[in-house]
Scaffold this active site. Structure first.
Site, PDB file in Angstrom:
ATOM      1  CG  ASP A 130      -6.853  -3.028  -3.126  1.00  0.00           C
ATOM      2  OD1 ASP A 130      -7.567  -2.535  -2.175  1.00  0.00           O
ATOM      3  OD2 ASP A 130      -5.754  -2.945  -2.969  1.00  0.00           O
ATOM      4  CG  HIS A 172      -5.483  -2.922   0.907  1.00  0.00           C
ATOM      5  ND1 HIS A 172      -5.014  -2.432  -0.315  1.00  0.00           N
ATOM      6  CD2 HIS A 172      -4.844  -2.257   1.718  1.00  0.00           C
ATOM      7  CE1 HIS A 172      -3.763  -1.363  -0.022  1.00  0.00           C
ATOM      8  NE2 HIS A 172      -3.849  -1.194   1.086  1.00  0.00           N
ATOM      9  CB  SER A 222      -0.855   0.023   1.233  1.00  0.00           C
ATOM     10  OG  SER A 222      -2.005   0.858   1.084  1.00  0.00           O
TER      11      SER A 222
END
Length: 479
Positions: free
Chosen positions: A419, A447, A195
């Site tokens: 996602d 995610h 991320s």
């Protein structure tokens, strides 16, 4: 809080090159009781453009390679967010990668600048925001009132952490990573982050391509879109995943009692949000705000594997009973981590998101976006398109290096197709920009599929082959 601010303001001036030449003193890690993980402090410039100026401390952790005879080097990782702690991450990473990876790398984590153990900052708030993310919903509050609240938050951050805000950027944090590499005495480093942390890895590769070994980027944010364009472009995925969750609740109405159709479920939840906006919903010993209910719903929007947990908790809260499986909605340091301000994670999240790029300053822009996107995306548009403290943020320095400038060796990029947090177009753009990289996807609503423990055998095998043998897939792969 005052003591923390004073400690930060009395920064030590160190001669140039200290970060790279100092001998690291390894010790126990604050808040971590696993003796395998050891910590040290690396001193870095507050502003890397002034290496002889004031410095801050970055805490790193190390989980040694399990087979010194096979050791290749260091595999660096950190928390996402921005604002997540990275010191404990080597222990988490050790649970999701193959033992062959652990045999070959020292896993090195670090708390990014201004996070927890690394010269933490505060914006002087009494608690964290739900999710560690400052957001207000236009449905329940006027733009004028939101602007007043956001402006005051920005002023409070400037009062408490004004010395740090110009240097809270991903580029500065990437330069910290290179100081960590030098402090460890490594010629190159490998990296595995998810991320926002993956975006930090991209920044490192752009700034230090000759120091890159093997990089695994799990669901990286498209660096060129950080941050408001990225926020707005993920609205369709948010709405789609929310619709999937309401469908699940409707299909299981006998268990949760929130509605027999997706429309009925959406109406039930909408009424609850509106009620909590007027007066929090008391369930047991906790009064649930709209922000907390929204944060709980976002978890379901991100992670399909948590649908049963979120559904069970929502049903209990709306029945005015304590949720049986409490989820941590406000970030907090591990017990025993000293000196972390009570709003540290939110403060860091806002500092980096506001500092990485310029945000619109005029209310008219936000009013237009809310009118356009709030109607098209009625669940999340009034929040994501809304104004926040970045509209009033002081100017930062050393901002986002363009993704097109990345000349690092090829990376392995992984992503989940459904996602909402970081839609896969972000990962695809990253893989295209770093020449020779490969994109590996899994068809899941989740995610960070690798770091979140949702990798299937295909994805896990490709990651292992790359980190252990340096073999990238011959082409982009759907696992």
């Amino acid at each position: 809080m005052a003591a923390v601010v004073v400690a930060c303001l009395t920064l030590v001036v160190a001669p140039a090159g200290v970060a790279g030449g100092a001998t690291l003193a390894w010790r126990d890690c604050p808040g971590v009781d696993d003796p395998r993980l050891r910590c040290a402090t690396v001193r870095v410039p507050l502003d890397h453009a002034r290496p002889a100026g004031p410095t801050i401390d970055i805490m790193i952790s190390r989980l040694p390679a399990t087979d010194p005879a096979l050791r290749r080097g260091v595999l660096v990782t950190t928390g996402g967010g921005p604002g997540g702690a990275g010191v404990p991450e080597p222990l988490n990473l050790a649970t999701v990668v193959d033992p062959a990876v652990l045999a070959r790398y020292d896993i090195v984590g670090f708390d990014m600048r201004f996070v927890e153990r690394s010269t933490p900052i505060t914006c002087g708030q009494p608690e964290e925001e739900p999710g560690g993310y400052w957001v207000r919903t236009a449905t329940y509050q006027s733009l004028k009132d939101t602007a007043a609240e956001a402006s005051e938050y920005a002023r409070a951050c400037a009062r408490h952490a004004g010395w740090a805000l110009p240097f809270a950027t991903t580029a500065q944090a990437a330069r910290d990573m290179d100081a960590i590499r030098a402090g460890l005495g490594e010629r190159k480093l490998s990296f595995l982050g998810g991320s926002y942390a993956a975006m930090l890895g991209v920044a490192y590769g752009t700034l230090f391509p000759h120091r890159v070994d093997r990089f695994v980027l799990d669901s990286p944010v498209n660096y060129d879109l950080a941050w408001r364009p990225y926020e707005l472009r993920r609205l369709p995925a948010f709405e789609e995943n929310y619709a999937a969750f309401t469908g699940y609740l409707a299909d299981n109405d006998a268990a949760f009692g929130l509605g027999g159709t997706p429309v009925e479920v959406a109406e039930t939840l909408s009424r609850a949000f509106a009620e909590a906006a007027v007066e929090p919903i008391v369930a047991g010993d906790h009064a649930w705000t709209t922000g907390e209910l929204g944060s709980l719903t976002v978890i379901a929007t991100y992670f399909e594997q948590l649908w049963p947990v979120v559904a069970t908790d929502l049903a209990a809260i709306l029945a005015r009973t304590p949720p049986p499986i409490p989820l941590d909605l406000r970030p907090a340091p591990l017990p025993g981590t000293p000196g972390v301000p009570v709003d540290n994670h939110t403060a860091v999240n806002m500092a980096f998101r506001c500092g990485d790029d310029a945000w619109p300053r005029d209310l008219a822009t936000y009013r237009r976006d809310l009118t356009r996107l709030g109607t098209r995306y009625p669940v999340f548009g009034p929040s994501i398109a809304n104004l926040n403290p970045c509209a009033f943020w002081p100017v930062s320095q050393d901002n986002t290096p363009p993704l097109a400038g990345n000349r690092a060796p090829a990376a392995l990029v992984v992503a989940a197709l459904r996602d909402a947090s970081v839609p896969p177009a972000n990962s695809a753009a990253t893989a295209r920009a770093i020449t020779g990289s490969r994109l590996v996807t899994v068809d899941k609503q989740t995610h960070v599929p690798l770091l979140g423990g949702q990798a299937n055998a295909c994805l896990a095998g490709l990651v292992t082959a790359y980190l252990v043998h340096g073999r990238l897939p011959k082409q982009d792969t759907a696992c």
